[in-house]
Structure formats: C-alpha cells, structure tokens
Design a protein around this motif. Structure first.
Motif, PDB file in Angstrom:
ATOM      1  N   VAL A  94       0.837  -1.202   0.000  1.00 29.45           N
ATOM      2  CA  VAL A  94       0.000   0.000   0.000  1.00 29.45           C
ATOM      3  C   VAL A  94       0.872   1.253   0.000  1.00 29.45           C
ATOM      4  N   SER A  95       1.931   1.259   0.781  1.00 30.30           N
ATOM      5  CA  SER A  95       2.827   2.420   0.847  1.00 30.30           C
ATOM      6  C   SER A  95       3.513   2.665  -0.481  1.00 30.30           C
ATOM      7  N   SER A 137       2.536   1.742  -3.429  1.00 33.28           N
ATOM      8  CA  SER A 137       1.513   2.180  -4.374  1.00 33.28           C
ATOM      9  C   SER A 137       1.203   3.664  -4.176  1.00 33.28           C
ATOM     10  N   ALA A 138       1.087   4.096  -2.933  1.00 32.95           N
ATOM     11  CA  ALA A 138       0.780   5.501  -2.641  1.00 32.95           C
ATOM     12  C   ALA A 138       1.908   6.415  -3.095  1.00 32.95           C
ATOM     13  N   VAL A 139       3.138   5.974  -2.945  1.00 26.09           N
ATOM     14  CA  VAL A 139       4.282   6.792  -3.355  1.00 26.09           C
ATOM     15  C   VAL A 139       4.276   6.993  -4.867  1.00 26.09           C
ATOM     16  N   TYR A 140       4.012   5.960  -5.620  1.00 24.95           N
ATOM     17  CA  TYR A 140       4.029   6.085  -7.072  1.00 24.95           C
ATOM     18  C   TYR A 140       2.829   6.860  -7.597  1.00 24.95           C
ATOM     19  N   LYS A 141       1.691   6.733  -6.948  1.00 29.71           N
ATOM     20  CA  LYS A 141       0.516   7.479  -7.391  1.00 29.71           C
ATOM     21  C   LYS A 141       0.669   8.967  -7.120  1.00 29.71           C
ATOM     22  N   SER A 142       1.343   9.333  -6.049  1.00 28.34           N
ATOM     23  CA  SER A 142       1.499  10.743  -5.712  1.00 28.34           C
ATOM     24  C   SER A 142       2.729  11.366  -6.379  1.00 28.34           C
ATOM     25  N   LYS A 143       3.450  10.607  -7.143  1.00 31.23           N
ATOM     26  CA  LYS A 143       4.621  11.058  -7.901  1.00 31.23           C
ATOM     27  C   LYS A 143       5.728  11.631  -7.011  1.00 31.23           C
TER      28      LYS A 143
END
Length: 86
Positions: A32-33, A35-41
């Motif tokens: 989850v972490s 994924s969140a890092v890549y989605k928020s660029k």
C-alpha cells in the motif's frame, strides 16, 4: 515430564501463526505504501529535485570560478601598481 509439558503449554510467547500473520500484514502495508508513493509522484519530484540541484550547483561553481578569476586579476593589478610606486 508431564509437569514440563504443562509448563510449556502455559508459557506465553510468539507462535508461528502469529509470526506469519505479522509478516503478511507487513507485506500488505508495504504494498500500500509503495503504491501511494508512485501514485502521488513523490519519486518523480525527488528525481527532478536532484537534477535541479545538480544544475544549480554547476551554475554556482561557474560563478565562483569567475569571481576567483576577477579577484586574481585585481590582485595582479594591485601588485603591479604597488611595484611601480616603489
């Protein structure tokens, strides 16, 4: 012997099941972490920041070299003026 088995049953500790559940939860949290890092660029911003920093550092080094050259020229001029005054 029976007493020893009873004592082992009553002892508190981490069981294999609890350990496996903990590892599974950690893997889920990591996924989850990431994924969140890549989605928020965030990673993209970090790379761009590093590139911009390197570029500005090179510019600053150029300014410092020019300033050093000018100071050397002034020093030479002052040495020449002082030498002719004597």
């Amino acid at each position: 012997m029976k007493e020893k088995l009873k004592n082992m049953k009553n002892e508190k500790g981490i069981t294999l099941v609890a350990l496996i559940i903990t590892i599974i939860l950690l893997v889920i949290l990591a996924a989850v972490s990431i994924s969140a890092v890549y989605k928020s660029k965030i990673a993209e911003y970090a790379v761009n920041g590093a590139i911009n920093y390197a570029t500005e550092q090179e510019k600053e080094l150029g300014y410092l070299n020019k300033t050093e050259d000018k100071l050397k020229e002034l020093e030479e001029m002052l040495k020449g003026d002082l030498g002719s005054a004597e």
